[in-house]
Scaffold this active site. Structure first.
Site, PDB file in Angstrom:
ATOM      1  N   ASP A   1       0.858  -1.176   0.000  1.00 10.65           N
ATOM      2  CA  ASP A   1       0.000   0.000   0.000  1.00 10.65           C
ATOM      3  C   ASP A   1       0.903   1.237   0.000  1.00 10.65           C
ATOM      4  OD1 ASP A   1      -2.876   1.104   0.592  1.00 10.65           O
ATOM      5  OD2 ASP A   1      -1.534   2.166   1.974  1.00 10.65           O
TER       6      ASP A   1
ATOM      7  N   ASN B   1      -2.687  12.795  -3.770  1.00 10.66           N
ATOM      8  CA  ASN B   1      -3.743  13.220  -4.702  1.00 10.66           C
ATOM      9  C   ASN B   1      -4.299  14.590  -4.328  1.00 10.66           C
ATOM     10  OD1 ASN B   1      -3.880  11.216  -6.672  1.00 10.66           O
ATOM     11  ND2 ASN B   1      -5.281   9.959  -5.482  1.00 10.66           N
TER      12      ASN B   1
ATOM     13  N   ASP C   1      -1.592   9.371 -10.348  1.00 10.82           N
ATOM     14  CA  ASP C   1      -1.495   8.345 -11.397  1.00 10.82           C
ATOM     15  C   ASP C   1      -0.045   8.077 -11.778  1.00 10.82           C
ATOM     16  OD1 ASP C   1      -4.240   8.142 -11.415  1.00 10.82           O
ATOM     17  OD2 ASP C   1      -4.515   9.166 -13.346  1.00 10.82           O
TER      18      ASP C   1
ATOM     19  N   ASP D   1      -4.582   2.188  -4.432  1.00 10.76           N
ATOM     20  CA  ASP D   1      -3.125   2.302  -4.371  1.00 10.76           C
ATOM     21  C   ASP D   1      -2.486   1.052  -3.777  1.00 10.76           C
ATOM     22  OD1 ASP D   1      -4.323   2.974  -1.898  1.00 10.76           O
ATOM     23  OD2 ASP D   1      -2.492   3.992  -1.250  1.00 10.76           O
TER      24      ASP D   1
END
Length: 188
Positions: free
Chosen positions: A61, A69, A78, A104
């Site tokens: 993770d 983000n 991304d 993620d």
């Protein structure tokens, strides 16, 4: 006429391969997707039981991904997902299956790998990600850095199924998160 039929057959085969590849590949990261993960894990668990061979699982993770983000935007997020996937794939063997688990999170299926071997691989990967300067889309000369948390599990007398393997690796991952992130935790 025969040449046209052969050309059509070849084109159909190419399209079939393309569609098949798209059905099992995550578009953003070019890793395998959840559909492939479920089928491959089921197959590898059966194979490990049949031949009495080790099988381990790593769940990864990206730490504080929501903050990335929120701070830098989804395009930056991304980019970090793609680069992380690339590093994981580059450091994995051909027999390993690297899959995007969701959001993620990534999973690596490690056939013929003991828990101790999986731990060593996970630690090498964790250190590599921590040192990696990710491309910064807004300030090209200022790379971004992030860390990952990792959970591990392996088939054992107590862990016999793919569901148990995923569940215990996930529990180990959340233990890594609770203990402060940027660490590898093994399910015992």
């Amino acid at each position: 006429t025969i040449a046209d039929l052969i050309a059509l057959l070849i084109e159909n085969l190419r399209l079939y391969d393309t569609i098949r590849e798209q059905a099992i590949t995550d578009q953003l990261t070019q890793t395998f997707n959840r559909r492939f993960l479920d089928a491959k894990l089921r197959l590898e668990v059966k194979r490990a039981h049949r031949y009495l061979r080790p099988l381990s699982l790593i769940i990864i993770d990206i730490d504080d991904f929501k903050r990335i983000n929120d701070t830098y935007g989804h395009q930056q997020g991304d980019m970090i997902l793609r680069e992380t996937a690339h590093i994981i794939q580059k450091t994995s063997r051909e027999v390993d299956a690297v899959c995007r688990y969701g959001g993620d999170e990534f999973v690596i299926i490690l056939p013929e790998t003991t828990l101790a071997q999986a731990f060593n691989k996970a630690e090498r990967l964790r250190r590599r990600i921590r040192r990696h300067g990710f491309i910064n889309l807004t300030q090209k000369k200022e790379p971004l850095f992030t860390t990952i948390s990792i959970g591990l599990s392996a088939l054992s007398e107590k862990i016999r199924s793919e569901k148990e393997l995923l569940r215990t690796a996930d529990e180990a991952l959340y233990q890594s998160k609770r203990l402060g992130k940027d660490r590898t935790t093994t399910h015992l």
